[in-house]
Design an enzyme around this catalytic site. Structure first.
Site, PDB file in Angstrom:
ATOM      1  N   SER A  13       0.859  -1.180   0.000  1.00 33.96           N
ATOM      2  CA  SER A  13       0.000   0.000   0.000  1.00 33.96           C
ATOM      3  C   SER A  13       0.892   1.226   0.000  1.00 33.96           C
ATOM      4  O   SER A  13       2.081   1.144   0.337  1.00 33.96           O
ATOM      5  CB  SER A  13      -0.866   0.008   1.266  1.00 33.96           C
ATOM      6  OG  SER A  13      -1.527   1.247   1.419  1.00 33.96           O
ATOM      7  N   TYR A  33      -2.660  -1.319  10.707  1.00 36.54           N
ATOM      8  CA  TYR A  33      -2.671  -1.557   9.251  1.00 36.54           C
ATOM      9  C   TYR A  33      -1.365  -1.106   8.613  1.00 36.54           C
ATOM     10  O   TYR A  33      -0.742  -1.850   7.844  1.00 36.54           O
ATOM     11  CB  TYR A  33      -3.869  -0.824   8.623  1.00 36.54           C
ATOM     12  CG  TYR A  33      -3.971  -0.975   7.126  1.00 36.54           C
ATOM     13  CD1 TYR A  33      -4.550  -2.109   6.555  1.00 36.54           C
ATOM     14  CD2 TYR A  33      -3.480   0.020   6.270  1.00 36.54           C
ATOM     15  CE1 TYR A  33      -4.642  -2.243   5.175  1.00 36.54           C
ATOM     16  CE2 TYR A  33      -3.571  -0.113   4.889  1.00 36.54           C
ATOM     17  CZ  TYR A  33      -4.156  -1.242   4.353  1.00 36.54           C
ATOM     18  OH  TYR A  33      -4.241  -1.387   2.978  1.00 36.54           O
TER      19      TYR A  33
HETATM   20  N1  LIG Z   1      -8.519  -0.207  -2.154  1.00 40.98           N
HETATM   21  C1  LIG Z   1      -7.547   0.564  -1.727  1.00 40.98           C
HETATM   22  O1  LIG Z   1      -7.694   1.788  -1.679  1.00 40.98           O
HETATM   23  C2  LIG Z   1      -6.232  -0.026  -1.317  1.00 40.98           C
HETATM   24  C3  LIG Z   1      -5.160   0.853  -1.116  1.00 40.98           C
HETATM   25  C4  LIG Z   1      -3.926   0.329  -0.734  1.00 40.98           C
HETATM   26  C5  LIG Z   1      -3.769  -1.034  -0.581  1.00 40.98           C
HETATM   27  N2  LIG Z   1      -4.825  -1.865  -0.768  1.00 40.98           N
HETATM   28  C6  LIG Z   1      -4.589  -3.306  -0.587  1.00 40.98           C
HETATM   29  O2  LIG Z   1      -5.047  -3.995  -1.705  1.00 40.98           O
HETATM   30  C7  LIG Z   1      -5.403  -5.311  -1.319  1.00 40.98           C
HETATM   31  C8  LIG Z   1      -6.790  -5.614  -1.835  1.00 40.98           C
HETATM   32  O3  LIG Z   1      -7.687  -4.729  -1.202  1.00 40.98           O
HETATM   33  P1  LIG Z   1      -9.059  -4.279  -1.897  1.00 40.98           P
HETATM   34  O4  LIG Z   1      -9.033  -2.832  -1.998  1.00 40.98           O
HETATM   35  O5  LIG Z   1      -9.354  -5.118  -3.072  1.00 40.98           O
HETATM   36  O6  LIG Z   1     -10.021  -4.603  -0.661  1.00 40.98           O
HETATM   37  P2  LIG Z   1     -11.211  -5.589  -0.496  1.00 40.98           P
HETATM   38  O7  LIG Z   1     -11.664  -5.453   0.914  1.00 40.98           O
HETATM   39  O8  LIG Z   1     -12.182  -5.391  -1.608  1.00 40.98           O
HETATM   40  O9  LIG Z   1     -10.498  -7.017  -0.691  1.00 40.98           O
HETATM   41  C9  LIG Z   1      -9.755  -7.630   0.319  1.00 40.98           C
HETATM   42  C10 LIG Z   1     -10.127  -9.090   0.328  1.00 40.98           C
HETATM   43  O10 LIG Z   1      -9.363  -9.738   1.360  1.00 40.98           O
HETATM   44  C11 LIG Z   1     -10.214 -10.673   1.964  1.00 40.98           C
HETATM   45  N3  LIG Z   1      -9.816 -10.990   3.322  1.00 40.98           N
HETATM   46  C12 LIG Z   1      -9.933 -10.222   4.434  1.00 40.98           C
HETATM   47  N4  LIG Z   1      -9.558 -10.912   5.516  1.00 40.98           N
HETATM   48  C13 LIG Z   1      -9.194 -12.141   5.081  1.00 40.98           C
HETATM   49  C14 LIG Z   1      -8.744 -13.321   5.734  1.00 40.98           C
HETATM   50  N5  LIG Z   1      -8.615 -13.392   7.068  1.00 40.98           N
HETATM   51  N6  LIG Z   1      -8.465 -14.394   4.971  1.00 40.98           N
HETATM   52  C15 LIG Z   1      -8.622 -14.363   3.639  1.00 40.98           C
HETATM   53  N7  LIG Z   1      -9.056 -13.287   2.957  1.00 40.98           N
HETATM   54  C16 LIG Z   1      -9.353 -12.192   3.692  1.00 40.98           C
HETATM   55  C17 LIG Z   1     -11.601 -10.040   1.965  1.00 40.98           C
HETATM   56  O11 LIG Z   1     -12.611 -11.020   2.099  1.00 40.98           O
HETATM   57  C18 LIG Z   1     -11.610  -9.316   0.642  1.00 40.98           C
HETATM   58  O12 LIG Z   1     -12.218 -10.080  -0.379  1.00 40.98           O
HETATM   59  C19 LIG Z   1      -5.282  -5.354   0.215  1.00 40.98           C
HETATM   60  O13 LIG Z   1      -4.050  -5.935   0.545  1.00 40.98           O
HETATM   61  C20 LIG Z   1      -5.320  -3.892   0.592  1.00 40.98           C
HETATM   62  O14 LIG Z   1      -4.663  -3.662   1.822  1.00 40.98           O
HETATM   63  C21 LIG Z   1      -6.043  -1.401  -1.146  1.00 40.98           C
END
Ligand SMILES: NC(=O)c1ccc[n+]([C@@H]2O[C@H](COP(=O)([O-])OP(=O)(O)OC[C@H]3O[C@@H](n4cnc5c(N)ncnc54)[C@H](O)[C@@H]3O)[C@@H](O)[C@H]2O)c1
Length: 261
Positions: free
Chosen positions: A146, A159
């Site tokens: 991130s 986080y």
């Molecule tokens: N969307 C953003 O703005 C953003 C920004 C920076 C980083 N990220 C990172 O990108 C990645 C994807 O995030 P996203 O935005 O698609 O979010 P999201 O919440 O849509 O997807 C995250 C997924 O992880 C799964 N998850 C959560 N806990 C879990 C567990 N214990 N075991 C297995 N799966 C689990 C959830 O069910 C979900 O489907 C993450 O690592 C997040 O930290 C996202």
């Protein structure tokens, strides 16, 4: 997409696992990999995975709780057996959200974020790396960190610490796995609207922050992150390891003032 065009893709013949596959970025990555000809196992928690429809019917769904240490190795072994090997692993699964001011951060919340977002990434990458090393053909591991791997923000100590750990884990894996031909890189998204329709950023304070702090003055979309995963997974990116691709619309490139004037 027909079978012929799938075979002709940039990931033709590759076998991939994507965690967090029911989420915005993970799901877009699954879809992009399929379009580029890969065979894909989608991993996530049971309920969100069951509720997710992928465009391709041949995506294999395997439940895996990244907070369950024993389950990670079993799920990976199962996925590798179904795929007949493993070329690409994307660690996108994570819990998001704040945990309140540092003074109020509970042991419980700290443990959950470290267990799932950092230890879960470590264990799943280790299981994937072992399968790749055993296969003897090298491979690609793509972690999803991130902007918070490098920059903090209010009320998010657990986080951001876990994401900071993912950044160093990525470099450590790149160093140790080079001799097996396994290349390891991190994608560092900035704000990405996983609802796909900007609704996640319509709340005025958040929308204002994105306007002021992102050079492109908008949140990214999941497919704009997935495109980097395809790049890092394809054969051509064969001299890139231990690197980070920031996908943040220029957020990390400036202090403030995007699209002004
Ligand atoms: N969307 C953003 O703005 C953003 C920004 C920076 C980083 N990220 C990172 O990108 C990645 C994807 O995030 P996203 O935005 O698609 O979010 P999201 O919440 O849509 O997807 C995250 C997924 O992880 C799964 N998850 C959560 N806990 C879990 C567990 N214990 N075991 C297995 N799966 C689990 C959830 O069910 C979900 O489907 C993450 O690592 C997040 O930290 C996202």
């Amino acid at each position: 997409m027909n079978e012929h065009s799938a075979r002709a893709g940039r990931l033709a013949g590759k076998a991939a696992i994507v965690t967090g596959a029911a989420g915005g970025i993970g799901r877009a990555t699954v879809e992009a990999f399929i379009r580029e000809g890969a065979r894909v196992v989608a991993m996530d928690l049971d309920a969100p995975l069951a509720a997710t429809q992928f465009a391709a019917s041949d995506v294999i769904k395997i439940s895996c709780d990244l907070g369950d240490r024993a389950a990670i190795q079993t799920a990976t072994d199962n996925a590798v057996a179904k795929l007949g090997g493993l070329d690409i692993f994307v660690a996108s699964g994570a819990m998001k959200g704040g945990t309140g001011n540092f003074l109020d951060l509970t042991d419980h919340d700290w443990d959950r974020y470290i267990d799932i977002n950092l230890t879960g990434t470590f264990l799943s990458c280790r299981a994937a790396a072992r399968a790749m090393a055993a296969g003897g053909k090298g491979g690609r591991i793509i972690t999803v960190g991130s902007i918070n791997s490098f920059l903090s923000e209010p009320d998010a100590a657990a986080y951001v610490t876990a994401k900071g750990g993912v950044a160093m884990l990525t470099k450590a894996m790149a160093v140790d796995l080079a001799k097996y031909g396994i290349l390891v890189n991190m994608i560092a998204p900035g704000p990405v609207d996983v609802t796909g329709n900007n609704t996640g950023y319509s709340e005025p304070k958040l929308a204002g922050e994105v306007r002021d702090e992102v050079a492109l003055a908008r949140p990214g979309l999941p497919h704009e992150v997935a495109t980097a995963a395809v790049f890092l997974a394809e054969d051509g990116s064969s001299f890139i390891t231990g690197s980070t691709i920031s996908i943040d619309g220029g957020l990390s490139a400036m202090i403030f003032g995007g699209m002004r004037g």
